[in-house]
Scaffold this motif. Structure first.
Motif, mmCIF file in Angstrom:
data_model
loop_
_atom_site.group_PDB
_atom_site.id
_atom_site.type_symbol
_atom_site.label_atom_id
_atom_site.label_comp_id
_atom_site.label_asym_id
_atom_site.label_seq_id
_atom_site.Cartn_x
_atom_site.Cartn_y
_atom_site.Cartn_z
ATOM 1 N N ASP A 131 0.862 -1.289 0.082
ATOM 2 C CA ASP A 131 -0.073 -0.007 -0.020
ATOM 3 C C ASP A 131 0.949 1.387 0.015
ATOM 4 O OD1 ASP A 131 -2.182 -1.503 0.135
ATOM 5 O OD2 ASP A 131 -2.642 -1.358 2.320
ATOM 6 N N ALA A 132 2.123 1.150 0.887
ATOM 7 C CA ALA A 132 2.639 2.536 0.818
ATOM 8 C C ALA A 132 3.352 2.700 -0.648
ATOM 9 C CB ALA A 132 3.937 2.276 1.858
ATOM 10 N N LEU A 133 4.216 1.533 -1.215
ATOM 11 C CA LEU A 133 4.598 1.583 -2.383
ATOM 12 C C LEU A 133 3.523 2.272 -3.627
ATOM 13 C CD1 LEU A 133 6.474 -1.561 -2.485
ATOM 14 C CD2 LEU A 133 7.501 0.825 -2.545
ATOM 15 N N LYS A 134 2.218 1.677 -3.574
ATOM 16 C CA LYS A 134 1.107 2.032 -4.468
ATOM 17 C C LYS A 134 1.046 3.682 -4.155
ATOM 18 C CE LYS A 134 -1.399 -2.131 -4.931
ATOM 19 N NZ LYS A 134 -2.486 -2.767 -4.686
ATOM 20 N N SER A 135 1.131 4.095 -2.979
ATOM 21 C CA SER A 135 0.808 5.460 -2.605
ATOM 22 C C SER A 135 1.886 6.412 -3.204
ATOM 23 C CB SER A 135 0.881 6.061 -1.275
ATOM 24 O OG SER A 135 2.319 5.695 -0.699
ATOM 25 N N VAL A 136 2.916 6.014 -3.778
ATOM 26 C CA VAL A 136 3.876 6.595 -4.681
ATOM 27 C C VAL A 136 4.469 6.268 -6.053
ATOM 28 C CG1 VAL A 136 5.172 7.577 -2.490
ATOM 29 C CG2 VAL A 136 6.004 5.380 -3.684
ATOM 30 N N GLY A 137 3.320 5.671 -6.354
ATOM 31 C CA GLY A 137 3.326 4.934 -7.827
ATOM 32 C C GLY A 137 4.397 3.792 -7.880
ATOM 33 N N GLY A 138 4.617 2.936 -6.875
ATOM 34 C CA GLY A 138 5.453 2.040 -7.032
ATOM 35 C C GLY A 138 4.840 0.589 -6.729
ATOM 36 N N SER A 139 5.710 -0.352 -6.768
ATOM 37 C CA SER A 139 5.009 -1.912 -6.729
ATOM 38 C C SER A 139 6.234 -2.767 -6.200
ATOM 39 C CB SER A 139 4.592 -2.405 -8.010
ATOM 40 O OG SER A 139 5.924 -2.464 -8.878
ATOM 41 N N LEU A 140 5.771 -3.818 -5.390
ATOM 42 C CA LEU A 140 6.762 -4.577 -4.865
ATOM 43 C C LEU A 140 6.755 -5.965 -5.723
ATOM 44 C CD1 LEU A 140 7.927 -5.373 -2.124
ATOM 45 C CD2 LEU A 140 5.613 -6.599 -1.488
ATOM 46 N N GLU A 141 8.155 -6.127 -5.745
ATOM 47 C CA GLU A 141 8.580 -7.324 -6.828
ATOM 48 C C GLU A 141 8.514 -8.579 -6.012
ATOM 49 O OE1 GLU A 141 12.762 -8.284 -9.089
ATOM 50 O OE2 GLU A 141 11.486 -6.628 -9.844
ATOM 51 N N CYS A 142 9.238 -8.373 -4.722
ATOM 52 C CA CYS A 142 9.434 -9.607 -3.896
ATOM 53 C C CYS A 142 9.603 -9.127 -2.536
ATOM 54 C CB CYS A 142 10.451 -10.676 -4.496
ATOM 55 S SG CYS A 142 12.044 -9.821 -4.335
ATOM 56 N N PHE A 143 9.244 -9.989 -1.650
ATOM 57 C CA PHE A 143 9.337 -9.820 -0.081
ATOM 58 C C PHE A 143 9.512 -11.112 0.724
ATOM 59 C CE2 PHE A 143 7.444 -9.202 3.903
ATOM 60 C CZ PHE A 143 7.518 -7.951 4.319
ATOM 61 N N TYR A 144 10.658 -11.195 1.321
ATOM 62 C CA TYR A 144 10.957 -12.414 2.228
ATOM 63 C C TYR A 144 11.270 -11.977 3.642
ATOM 64 C CZ TYR A 144 11.412 -14.361 -2.391
ATOM 65 O OH TYR A 144 11.087 -15.086 -3.671
ATOM 66 N N TYR A 145 10.798 -13.205 4.482
ATOM 67 C CA TYR A 145 11.437 -12.901 5.923
ATOM 68 C C TYR A 145 12.651 -13.657 6.005
ATOM 69 C CZ TYR A 145 7.366 -10.260 7.512
ATOM 70 O OH TYR A 145 6.536 -9.185 7.754
ATOM 71 N N ALA A 146 13.427 -13.184 6.854
ATOM 72 C CA ALA A 146 14.752 -14.135 6.998
ATOM 73 C C ALA A 146 14.917 -14.187 8.509
ATOM 74 C CB ALA A 146 15.820 -13.596 6.317
ATOM 75 N N PHE A 147 16.193 -14.688 9.048
ATOM 76 C CA PHE A 147 16.605 -14.681 10.467
ATOM 77 C C PHE A 147 18.104 -14.520 10.278
ATOM 78 C CE2 PHE A 147 15.789 -18.984 9.719
ATOM 79 C CZ PHE A 147 16.758 -19.832 9.948
ATOM 80 N N GLY A 148 18.552 -13.617 11.411
ATOM 81 C CA GLY A 148 20.071 -13.505 11.460
ATOM 82 C C GLY A 148 20.286 -11.958 11.503
ATOM 83 N N ASP A 149 21.039 -11.257 10.638
ATOM 84 C CA ASP A 149 21.233 -9.757 10.604
ATOM 85 C C ASP A 149 20.021 -9.246 10.129
ATOM 86 O OD1 ASP A 149 23.748 -10.432 11.901
ATOM 87 O OD2 ASP A 149 24.824 -10.202 9.840
ATOM 88 N N THR A 150 19.186 -9.698 9.138
ATOM 89 C CA THR A 150 18.208 -9.055 8.593
ATOM 90 C C THR A 150 16.944 -9.621 8.699
ATOM 91 O OG1 THR A 150 19.617 -8.326 6.810
ATOM 92 C CG2 THR A 150 17.311 -8.268 6.230
ATOM 93 N N ASP A 151 15.965 -9.129 9.165
ATOM 94 C CA ASP A 151 14.661 -9.464 9.421
ATOM 95 C C ASP A 151 13.712 -9.812 7.913
ATOM 96 O OD1 ASP A 151 14.984 -9.681 12.059
ATOM 97 O OD2 ASP A 151 14.129 -7.559 12.330
ATOM 98 N N VAL A 152 13.896 -8.803 7.101
ATOM 99 C CA VAL A 152 13.140 -8.680 5.828
ATOM 100 C C VAL A 152 13.799 -8.399 4.803
ATOM 101 C CG1 VAL A 152 11.881 -6.619 6.527
ATOM 102 C CG2 VAL A 152 10.789 -8.512 4.905
ATOM 103 N N LEU A 153 13.717 -8.830 3.857
ATOM 104 C CA LEU A 153 14.391 -8.104 2.426
ATOM 105 C C LEU A 153 13.559 -8.400 1.182
ATOM 106 C CD1 LEU A 153 16.176 -10.529 0.919
ATOM 107 C CD2 LEU A 153 16.854 -10.786 3.199
ATOM 108 N N GLY A 154 13.901 -7.554 0.228
ATOM 109 C CA GLY A 154 13.124 -7.897 -0.862
ATOM 110 C C GLY A 154 13.544 -6.523 -2.061
#
Length: 106
Positions: free
Chosen positions: A32-55
């Motif tokens: 929704d936040a991306l749509k509000s600026v004319g963007g889109s989400l390509e991919c979204f992943y959760y992980a564990f370790g140094d990073t919680d989420v990436l995409g």
């Protein structure tokens, strides 16, 4: 459109919110936040370790990416880092350019 790799970590209340809402709702909030600026989400992943989420997401320009980063980081619940992504063709174009530069001490 410019693509960005994002890496984020939930902090404090953000962790509690993730546990309460679940991952799908957090992905939807970013979409929704991306749509509000004319963007889109390509991919979204959760992980564990140094990073919680990436995409990867796409937005029309750097100002839109900066606005998103500022807004998300200002909550204090998520710390996000963005990295602009370049295509191999972008690198080919960069390799053709010959900027003038003098190294320190030369």
């Amino acid at each position: 459109m410019t693509k960005y790799l994002f890496e984020a970590n939930y902090v404090g209340e953000g962790i509690k919110g993730l546990m309460r809402e679940g991952g799908t709702k957090r992905r939807d909030a970013l979409t929704d936040a991306l749509k509000s600026v004319g963007g889109s989400l390509e991919c979204f992943y959760y992980a564990f370790g140094d990073t919680d989420v990436l995409g990867v997401f796409e937005v029309p320009d750097d100002a839109s990416a900066a606005a998103l980063s500022l807004m998300i980081n200002s909550t204090g619940n998520v710390k996000v880092h963005l990295k602009p992504l370049m295509s191999v063709e972008d690198i080919d174009e960069a390799a053709k350019k010959t900027p003038s530069y003098r190294a320190p001490g030369q």
